[in-house]
Every structure is written in structure tokens, then in C-alpha cells.
Design an enzyme around this catalytic site. Structure first.
Site, short mmCIF file in Angstrom:
data_model
loop_
_atom_site.label_atom_id
_atom_site.label_comp_id
_atom_site.label_asym_id
_atom_site.label_seq_id
_atom_site.Cartn_x
_atom_site.Cartn_y
_atom_site.Cartn_z
N LYS A 1 0.90 -1.17 0.00
CA LYS A 1 0.00 0.00 0.00
C LYS A 1 0.93 1.21 0.00
O LYS A 1 1.46 1.58 1.05
CB LYS A 1 -0.87 -0.04 1.26
N GLY B 1 -8.49 4.92 -1.67
CA GLY B 1 -9.79 5.46 -2.05
C GLY B 1 -10.16 5.04 -3.47
O GLY B 1 -9.92 3.91 -3.87
#
Ligand SMILES: Nc1ncnc2c1ncn2[C@@H]1O[C@H](COP(=O)(O)OP(=O)(O)OP(=O)(O)O)[C@@H](O)[C@H]1O
Ligand SMILES: [Mg+2]
Length: 229
Positions: free
Chosen positions: A35, A111
């Protein structure tokens, strides 16, 4: 083999789908999760969640940027007094590739696709385009998903980004699946039903049913014209 797990928005199931995908590939060498930018660290971390849902064999790369407030990255960075530098993320990726050879890498987005990373309007989509990896789109199986999914597919395609398919997260909804495949000219590679409880065991079970014929893997291998997988 490498794939980006992106989605129609935040809290849509990217982390859970990443965990299932990684569990599907677990047991092979060099299975890695990354990530690159994380916000909301004060509420926990996706990296930690994936590590606990998949198991100790998973390699987790450190985030390049990690911010405590649950905000858009450009805002969280502003509050921390830093500017996200895309080049720093791209060079971390290149270093990983050089050291890991042909490992399996799942990169989780932040997101939805058009989330800004910088004050100057560098978007997540710009970063993913620069990474040049196929994108798997996670979207809800429920009402509202057709619009959100088609918008995301359009945003990917208009930038010339490579689409690896869609994963529908939530209770199975055949009409939504059909509409997304037909109007989005894409394939729903898997449907992930709610896991209850969400645990390593239920993730492993879902992984054994996830894309059982390996269509996603075949497409991901073919999407590398240089044979790099
Ligand atoms: N299939 C599922 N079964 C059980 N719980 C789920 C499932 N999908 C999502 N959830 C739950 O919904 C919440 C959001 O999911 P998740 O963290 O995967 O979303 P996300 O898209 O990664 O969010 P973010 O944008 O914060 O990274 C989490 O609490 C997760 O545990
Ligand atoms: Mg997540």
C-alpha cells in the site's frame, strides 16, 4: 505477476479483496502486498489487516507515505507539512522489482481512482498509469454500483490504463453483474460475498473459490507483452 487493486471508492473492499487474492496465491514464492500511500493510520492499517488475514508467509512492503488522519492523501499530507513525491513511490517500486524478480505483487490503491495525491492535482490514476500495472476494480454488488463502476472503467480507459476486470463485493446480484459486464464491456472475475467473521480461515475459504479457473491469472500473464509475469 503484478496487479493493482483499485476500486470505486473508499471502504469498498479493496483490502479484503487484496487479502483473498493474496491467499489465493499463497504458497508460491515472493507473494507481496504493498500500500504505497496510507491515510487513516490512527484507525489501524491496511498492511496490518492484510498480514493478519493472509498469514506469516506474506511479505508486506512498507508504505512510502503513512498519515494518521482519515483524509484524502493531499489533505493528510498538507496537515503533516509534507508533499507526496510520486517519484519516491515509483523508485520504491523499481527497487522492489529489481530485488524480487518474478514475484507476485498486489498493490492496493487509496480510495477511488481520482483521489488527489498532491496539491497540484496529481491523482492516484496518474501514479497507477506511471506504474503501468493492470488494474482490478473492486466495486459493490449493490444498488448504485452500475454507475460507479462504469465511471471508474471510463476513467481507466480514457487514460489508456490496463483493466484486469471487476470484482463485485457483497451479496450476489446477477442483474448488476450482467449490466456491468455488458455496458462496461468487461469481465467480473469474481464475486466476493460477505465473510462472517472476517478471519484468516474465511479468507482462505473464499480464496479457494476465487476465480477457480484462473482467468484473472491468465489475463495478467498475457497483459505483459514482454513476458514479465
Ligand atoms: N467481503 C467482505 N466480508 C466482510 N467484511 C467486509 C467485506 N468487504 C469489506 N468488508 C469490511 O468493510 C470495511 C471496508 O473494507 P476494506 O477495508 O476492504 O475497504 P477498502 O476499500 O480497502 O477501504 P480503504 O479505502 O480505507 O482502503 C472493512 O471493515 C471490512 O472489514
Ligand atoms: Mg483498504
Amino acid at each position: 505477476m503484478e496487479v493493482v487493486v483499485t476500486g470505486t471508492g473508499t471502504e469498498i473492499g479493496k483490502t479484503v479483496v487484496s487479502a483473498v487474492l493474496l491467499a489465493r496465491w499463497a504458497g508460491r514464492t515472493g507473494v507481496t502486498y504493498w500500500k504505497p500511500v496510507a491515510t487513516g493510520a490512527e484507525e489501524g492499517s491496511d498492511s496490518r489487516d492484510v498480514a493478519s488475514l493472509v498469514g506469516p508467509e506474506l511479505r508486506v512492503l512498507p508504505e512510502c507515505y503513512r498519515f494518521a488522519p482519515p483524509l484524502s492523501p493531499h489533505l493528510a499530507a498538507r496537515m503533516a507539512g509534507v508533499e507526496i513525491e510520486p517519484e519516491r513511490i515509483l523508485s520504491a517500486y523499481r527497487r522492489h522489482r529489481e530485488s524480487s524478480g518474478n514475484g507476485l505483487l498486489v498493490v492496493e490503491g487509496i480510495g477511488g481512482l481520482l483521489v488527489p495525491l498532491t496539491e497540484r492535482g496529481y491523482l492516484l490514476a496518474d501514479l497507477l498509469k506511471a506504474l503501468d500495472l493492470p488494474c482490478l476494480v473492486v466495486s459493490s454488488s449493490q444498488l448504485g454500483t452500475i454507475n460507479h463502476t462504469l465511471l471508474t472503467l471510463e476513467a481507466l480507459r480514457s487514460r489508456g490504463m490496463s483493466l484486469a476486470g471487476v470484482v463485485l463485493n457483497g451479496p450476489v446480484n446477477l442483474e448488476n453483474r450482467r449490466a456491468i459486464e455488458r455496458f462496461g464491456q468487461t469481465r467480473v472475475v469474481a464475486e466476493l460475498e460477505p465473510l462472517n467473521p472476517l478471519s484468516r480461515e474465511t479468507v482462505a475459504r473464499a480464496a479457494s473459490e476465487f476465480d477457480p479457473e484462473g482467468v484473472l491469472e491468465r489475463d495478467l500473464r498475457q497483459s505483459r507483452p514482454d513476458g514479465r509475469v
